[in-house]
Design an enzyme around this catalytic site. Structure first.
Site, PDB file in Angstrom:
ATOM      1  N   SER A  30       0.278   3.952  -2.762  1.00 35.95           N
ATOM      2  CA  SER A  30      -0.115   2.566  -2.973  1.00 35.95           C
ATOM      3  C   SER A  30       1.062   1.690  -3.392  1.00 35.95           C
ATOM      4  O   SER A  30       1.998   1.494  -2.624  1.00 35.95           O
ATOM      5  CB  SER A  30      -1.253   2.524  -3.990  1.00 35.95           C
ATOM      6  OG  SER A  30      -1.853   1.262  -4.042  1.00 35.95           O
ATOM      7  N   LYS A  42      -1.076   5.540   1.606  1.00 33.35           N
ATOM      8  CA  LYS A  42      -2.191   4.633   1.297  1.00 33.35           C
ATOM      9  C   LYS A  42      -1.734   3.199   1.562  1.00 33.35           C
ATOM     10  O   LYS A  42      -0.946   2.637   0.808  1.00 33.35           O
ATOM     11  CB  LYS A  42      -2.651   4.779  -0.149  1.00 33.35           C
ATOM     12  CG  LYS A  42      -3.804   3.836  -0.532  1.00 33.35           C
ATOM     13  CD  LYS A  42      -4.228   4.061  -1.973  1.00 33.35           C
ATOM     14  CE  LYS A  42      -5.384   3.138  -2.357  1.00 33.35           C
ATOM     15  NZ  LYS A  42      -4.967   1.724  -2.503  1.00 33.35           N
ATOM     16  N   ASP A  53      12.738  -0.516   4.447  1.00 35.26           N
ATOM     17  CA  ASP A  53      12.751  -1.414   5.608  1.00 35.26           C
ATOM     18  C   ASP A  53      13.862  -2.454   5.517  1.00 35.26           C
ATOM     19  O   ASP A  53      14.409  -2.888   6.540  1.00 35.26           O
ATOM     20  CB  ASP A  53      11.405  -2.130   5.738  1.00 35.26           C
ATOM     21  CG  ASP A  53      10.331  -1.238   6.343  1.00 35.26           C
ATOM     22  OD1 ASP A  53      10.637  -0.078   6.678  1.00 35.26           O
ATOM     23  OD2 ASP A  53       9.178  -1.694   6.469  1.00 35.26           O
TER      24      ASP A  53
END
Length: 561
Positions: free
Chosen positions: A287, A312, A298
């Site tokens: 999460s 998740k 990223d």
């Protein structure tokens, strides 16, 4: 005319569908109400109405996803502790075992720790009420309360000559520290352990980071998110914002409707956008932990080290229900800067047995980071540097499950007033031999895989007609060779067992921060961090920093909804 007709008919058809859907809901609600009334009126025994209704609610929500939950009024205190990190109480975890409730882990600096409560103390009375036969939630409710109120706790302390002890304690507002430890390790790595994402995580991480940066030896930062199951999304954005420029997009959340899309960007000035950064993760990182990890990966701002994260990619919020109840409901999926969704399980599609479908790696899509590195969606965050954490040792698992290590640490604490500091304490031969002698072979149960497998093979051979005299003789030989010897098994698995014992014993003296500090000494992930720092150009190579920054991260596959 055809286009106009379509424009008119489509809304009409949708209205009819909605009416039919509402009619179906109303009809089934009537059926349920009537069914429960009949059951309550005519069933042979008395029906616990509240329990039955809550069971029905939970069964319905289990068909949706495991994160959509009904929270009754009596359970809201525990729910709020997770998000706010605060509650009124004495500051200790408790556990239920063999019909009794024990203090399992007092927290450093809390009323419980200051009063002298220890892990392993069995709770027998709170104020004038006996706790014998109570469940852990009942004991917890009595330990918690309004700050500045007093309570008396009576315990039995195992392995202590004066075993019955009474503590007079004043409750306080307990603040769950989301950063239980930070410090310098391996000579130059500023280490920050983040255990949860509550309302204080962003500020606590910033404070730790600023403190570490005052140390001239610190050349890199490692955020440890292993075992961190997540928490508040906004706090994850704050943590990312410490390391990237203000206004950087961290994620998008997308709900059922287009207008439900929300973009989250960093809103604060960063602390440091240049210092080498590492994020440590494992299968327990989920999460909010994955938002931090995925966004920094990223953006090519951090090297991710460890094991693949949980996967998740769903966002929940709470909705108020009658009688002070709450519904925690999944309202959106989140997408990190490259555009990928890291959710591993598709709860909207089910297998034939009703279980939710896992997205296989073969169906995942490739996305690009800011510097053009390939990353994939689905199945969590794949580390840039993978560390093998090894398989779960069954013998060690049973030592934990059956409290052998816990009880030995309790005994050890009663016999030793102090131990070496966490960075120096070790399980010596003497301590390990004491533990071996502590275990009662007659009461020790563990999975004897070899013996069980051999028994099953013998039965199969007999059923299929292969159990002749020569085969039986070979089985007899194997049975002797594979006979488990507990003393031998403990020695073979000493490394894993010593790690468990070390954590339990250190926790008795130095609490959670001490355990974290001890584990850093021989941490494979931190060894990888140091290796990268010591290898010239390795950090730049992993993050592909020589490549130009793409105007916008792109994916090379079909988008998932």
């Amino acid at each position: 005319m055809a286009a106009l007709t379509a424009a008119v008919v489509a809304p009409a058809a949708m209205g009819a569908f909605k009416r039919n859907d509402n009619a179906s809901i109303s009809r089934n609600m009537n059926i349920f109400n009537s069914l429960f009334k009949e059951l309550n009126a005519f069933y042979v025994d008395t029906i616990d109405a509240q329990k039955s209704i809550e069971t029905a609610i939970k069964a319905m929500l289990n068909e949706v996803d495991p994160y959509t939950e009904y929270i009754s009024a009596k359970d809201q205190d525990d729910f709020m502790v997770v998000s706010t990190g605060e509650y009124g109480g004495i500051g200790s975890y408790i556990s239920e075992r063999n019909g009794c409730v024990y203090f399992s882990e007092p927290q450093i600096g809390t009323p419980a720790a200051r009063a002298g409560i220890r892990a392993g103390d069995k709770i027998v009375q709170i104020d004038t009420t006996s706790t014998v036969g109570m469940k852990s939630d009942q004991v917890s409710a009595r330990l918690k309360g309004t700050p500045k109120t007093q309570l008396t706790v009576k315990v039995i302390r195992p392995y202590d000559a004066d075993s019955v002890k009474t503590f007079n304690i004043t409750r306080e507002k307990i603040k769950v520290n989301p950063v239980p430890f930070y410090g310098v390790t391996h000579g130059c790595v500023g280490y920050i352990n983040i255990s949860t994402f509550n309302e204080k995580t962003g500020s606590a991480t910033k404070e730790a980071l600023l403190t570490l940066k005052t140390n001239p030896n610190v050349k890199a930062i490692a955020l440890d998110l292993r075992g961190n199951g997540g928490g508040l999304l906004e706090q994850a954005v704050q943590v990312v914002g410490l390391f990237v420029p203000k206004g950087t997009e961290v994620l998008q959340t997308r709900g059922r409707q287009v207008q439900d899309t929300k973009i989250y960007k960093t809103t604060q000035e960063p602390v440091d956008t240049k210092i080498p950064l590492f994020v440590l993760v494992d299968g327990g990182s989920a999460s909010a932990s994955e938002i931090v990890t995925g966004a920094l990966q990223d953006l090519d701002r951090a090297v991710v080290v460890g094991g693949r994260s949980f996967g998740k990619g769903l966002v929940q919020t709470t909705r108020q229900l009658p009688y002070d109840a709450l519904l925690k409901v999944t309202i959106a999926k989140y997408y990190i800067p490259s555009g990928r969704l890291i959710q591993e399980i598709d709860y909207s599609h089910r297998n034939a047995d009703g279980s939710a479908m896992r997205i296989p790696d073969s169906l995942t899509s490739v996305f690009k980071t800011a510097h053009g590195r390939e990353v994939r969606d689905g199945g969590g965050i794949t580390p840039d540097i993978k560390v093998d954490f090894g398989k779960v040792n069954r013998l060690a698992y049973n030592i934990v499950r059956d409290y052998w290590a816990f009880d030995f640490a309790t005994k050890y604490r009663s016999e030793h007033d102090s131990i070496a500091s966490p960075d120096k304490f070790e399980i010596t031969d003497d301590i390990f031999n004491q533990f071996k002698a502590f275990i009662d072979p007659a009461r020790f149960n563990y999975d004897k895989v070899c013996e069980t497998g051999l028994e099953q093979l013998q039965k199969a051979a007999e059923a299929e007609g292969y159990a002749n005299d020569s085969v039986k003789a070979e089985f007899a030989k194997l049975s002797k060779l594979l006979k488990h010897d507990l003393n031998h098994d403990l020695d073979v698995n000493r490394k894993d067992i010593a790690e468990i014992l070390g954590m339990e014993i250190v926790k008795r003296y130095y609490f959670e921060p001490g355990v974290v500090e001890m584990q850093m000494r021989d941490d494979d992930c931190l060894k990888e961090v140091k290796r990268v720092l010591d290898t010239e150009g390795e950090l730049e190579r992993i993050l592909n920093l020589a490549a130009p920054v793409q105007k916008s991260p792109k994916k090379t596959g079909k988008a998932k909804k």
